[in-house]
Design a protein around this motif. Sequence first.
Motif, PDB file in Angstrom:
ATOM      1  N   SER A  12    -105.333 -42.374 -41.989  1.00 28.57           N
ATOM      2  CA  SER A  12    -104.917 -42.298 -40.590  1.00 28.57           C
ATOM      3  C   SER A  12    -106.108 -42.724 -39.748  1.00 28.57           C
ATOM      4  CB  SER A  12    -104.517 -40.876 -40.229  1.00 28.57           C
ATOM      5  OG  SER A  12    -105.612 -40.008 -40.361  1.00 28.57           O
ATOM      6  N   GLU A  18    -100.615 -45.925 -38.532  1.00 30.19           N
ATOM      7  CA  GLU A  18    -100.117 -47.143 -37.892  1.00 30.19           C
ATOM      8  C   GLU A  18     -98.721 -47.472 -38.409  1.00 30.19           C
ATOM      9  OE1 GLU A  18    -101.572 -51.754 -37.552  1.00 30.19           O
ATOM     10  OE2 GLU A  18    -103.086 -50.192 -37.847  1.00 30.19           O
ATOM     11  N   ASN A  21     -93.524 -44.502 -36.188  1.00 29.63           N
ATOM     12  CA  ASN A  21     -93.171 -44.313 -34.783  1.00 29.63           C
ATOM     13  C   ASN A  21     -91.743 -43.794 -34.640  1.00 29.63           C
ATOM     14  OD1 ASN A  21     -91.463 -46.575 -35.167  1.00 29.63           O
ATOM     15  ND2 ASN A  21     -93.208 -47.921 -34.759  1.00 29.63           N
TER      16      ASN A  21
END
Length: 188
Positions: A12, A18, A21
Amino acid sequence: KVTELVLDNCRSSNGEIEGLNDSFKELEFLSMANVELTSLAKLPTLSKLRKLELSDNIISGGLEVLAERCPNLTYLNLSGNKIKDLGTVEALQNLKNLKSLDLFNCEITNLEDYRDSIFELLQQITYLDGFDQEDNEAPDSEDDDDEEGDEDDDDEDEDEAGPPGEYEEEDDEDDGGSDLGEGEEEEE
């Protein structure tokens, strides 16, 4: 469309992974073990998430984010993190569906009356570190654990069937009990 995502051992950066989401709307299982997470502040909203695996990270607080973003969690593994006190865990009271919590290898487990305190604080949970309040082991759940359950059953059958049969044979052969049987085996 993704329902399971395993990001174990990824790195992370700045408390986020990344690409992870809010677009993962269907996610039901997320594993982020050993990703050096220090915080859950950047965890996306995953309203269908039921199982969250966060073992072996550096999380020490901020657990209230879970109730906001993953309100339907039933299983949460925080083992091997930096959780030290009951105040930190108190934030999990808002996870109304939480049934199983794992805090194994966290400093909090060293507190006196740790198990009783957690069960009192989080009355919705059934299992803490894999055991209920009466120290009964959690039943194996879902696909990957079924195999383990079968192995356990086999072991129990072997244990029950194996040794008594052996001793009976020794008793029949020797008429001197199992002590003689063992002694003779050692000499050979």
